[in-house]
Design a protein around this motif. Sequence first.
Motif, mmCIF file in Angstrom:
data_model
loop_
_atom_site.group_PDB
_atom_site.id
_atom_site.type_symbol
_atom_site.label_atom_id
_atom_site.label_comp_id
_atom_site.label_asym_id
_atom_site.label_seq_id
_atom_site.Cartn_x
_atom_site.Cartn_y
_atom_site.Cartn_z
ATOM 1 N N SER A 17 0.843 -1.197 0.000
ATOM 2 C CA SER A 17 0.000 0.000 0.000
ATOM 3 C C SER A 17 0.880 1.250 0.000
ATOM 4 C CB SER A 17 -0.899 0.019 1.235
ATOM 5 O OG SER A 17 -0.122 0.229 2.399
ATOM 6 N N LEU A 18 0.284 2.362 -0.375
ATOM 7 C CA LEU A 18 0.996 3.633 -0.359
ATOM 8 C C LEU A 18 1.387 3.996 1.073
ATOM 9 C CD1 LEU A 18 1.890 5.718 -2.456
ATOM 10 C CD2 LEU A 18 -0.154 7.022 -1.909
ATOM 11 N N THR A 19 0.543 3.645 2.024
ATOM 12 C CA THR A 19 0.827 3.907 3.435
ATOM 13 C C THR A 19 2.072 3.134 3.886
ATOM 14 O OG1 THR A 19 -1.521 4.233 3.862
ATOM 15 C CG2 THR A 19 -0.124 3.808 5.766
ATOM 16 N N GLU A 20 2.154 1.875 3.493
ATOM 17 C CA GLU A 20 3.315 1.052 3.852
ATOM 18 C C GLU A 20 4.583 1.604 3.211
ATOM 19 O OE1 GLU A 20 4.720 -3.631 3.616
ATOM 20 O OE2 GLU A 20 2.722 -3.078 2.929
ATOM 21 N N LEU A 21 4.497 2.009 1.950
ATOM 22 C CA LEU A 21 5.653 2.605 1.270
ATOM 23 C C LEU A 21 6.074 3.885 1.988
ATOM 24 C CD1 LEU A 21 7.645 2.631 -1.123
ATOM 25 C CD2 LEU A 21 5.920 3.924 -2.395
ATOM 26 N N SER A 22 5.102 4.687 2.374
ATOM 27 C CA SER A 22 5.377 5.929 3.085
ATOM 28 C C SER A 22 6.174 5.678 4.357
ATOM 29 C CB SER A 22 4.054 6.626 3.420
ATOM 30 O OG SER A 22 4.252 7.703 4.276
ATOM 31 N N GLU A 23 5.777 4.676 5.108
ATOM 32 C CA GLU A 23 6.467 4.345 6.358
ATOM 33 C C GLU A 23 7.880 3.851 6.107
ATOM 34 O OE1 GLU A 23 3.808 1.509 8.084
ATOM 35 O OE2 GLU A 23 2.336 3.036 8.644
ATOM 36 N N LYS A 24 8.056 3.025 5.085
ATOM 37 C CA LYS A 24 9.378 2.440 4.806
ATOM 38 C C LYS A 24 10.346 3.445 4.192
ATOM 39 C CE LYS A 24 7.940 -2.349 4.426
ATOM 40 N NZ LYS A 24 8.025 -3.590 3.650
ATOM 41 N N VAL A 25 9.826 4.378 3.402
ATOM 42 C CA VAL A 25 10.678 5.363 2.739
ATOM 43 C C VAL A 25 10.934 6.568 3.639
ATOM 44 C CG1 VAL A 25 10.817 6.933 0.765
ATOM 45 C CG2 VAL A 25 9.986 4.639 0.429
ATOM 46 N N GLY A 26 9.991 6.863 4.520
ATOM 47 C CA GLY A 26 10.142 8.015 5.402
ATOM 48 C C GLY A 26 9.620 9.298 4.785
ATOM 49 N N LEU A 27 8.701 9.170 3.841
ATOM 50 C CA LEU A 27 8.063 10.340 3.230
ATOM 51 C C LEU A 27 6.608 10.395 3.669
ATOM 52 C CD1 LEU A 27 9.379 10.106 -0.428
ATOM 53 C CD2 LEU A 27 9.992 11.810 1.264
ATOM 54 N N SER A 28 6.052 11.581 3.646
ATOM 55 C CA SER A 28 4.653 11.707 4.050
ATOM 56 C C SER A 28 3.753 11.061 3.006
ATOM 57 C CB SER A 28 4.273 13.173 4.228
ATOM 58 O OG SER A 28 4.135 13.802 2.975
ATOM 59 N N LEU A 29 2.629 10.594 3.477
ATOM 60 C CA LEU A 29 1.634 9.978 2.602
ATOM 61 C C LEU A 29 1.146 10.990 1.561
ATOM 62 C CD1 LEU A 29 0.033 7.418 2.043
ATOM 63 C CD2 LEU A 29 -1.659 8.188 3.695
ATOM 64 N N VAL A 30 1.021 12.238 1.968
ATOM 65 C CA VAL A 30 0.561 13.297 1.063
ATOM 66 C C VAL A 30 1.545 13.481 -0.091
ATOM 67 C CG1 VAL A 30 0.077 15.769 0.870
ATOM 68 C CG2 VAL A 30 -0.750 14.502 2.849
ATOM 69 N N ASN A 31 2.841 13.540 0.219
ATOM 70 C CA ASN A 31 3.842 13.731 -0.833
ATOM 71 C C ASN A 31 3.889 12.546 -1.786
ATOM 72 O OD1 ASN A 31 4.622 16.267 -0.027
ATOM 73 N ND2 ASN A 31 6.299 15.548 1.236
#
Length: 66
Positions: A17-31
């Motif tokens: 999910s985009l949320t999981e990617l956000s957590e692993k990459v360290g970028l905000s979900l919005v970005n």
Amino acid sequence: MPIIINLDVVLAKRKMSLTELSEKVGLSLVNLSILKTGKAKGVRFETLEAICKVLDCKPGDILDIE
């Protein structure tokens, strides 16, 4: 020639999910959402590298040109 963002396709292939990617990459979900929808004006190489490492892909898997 517009640049096409295939982030959603790569995420679906990785069953992530985009949320999981956000957590692993360290970028905000919005970005990440802005990038995924193609509304971003640019992307840093550092960001692209981090996304590719997490998704185990190459930039060409995410970015395409029409």
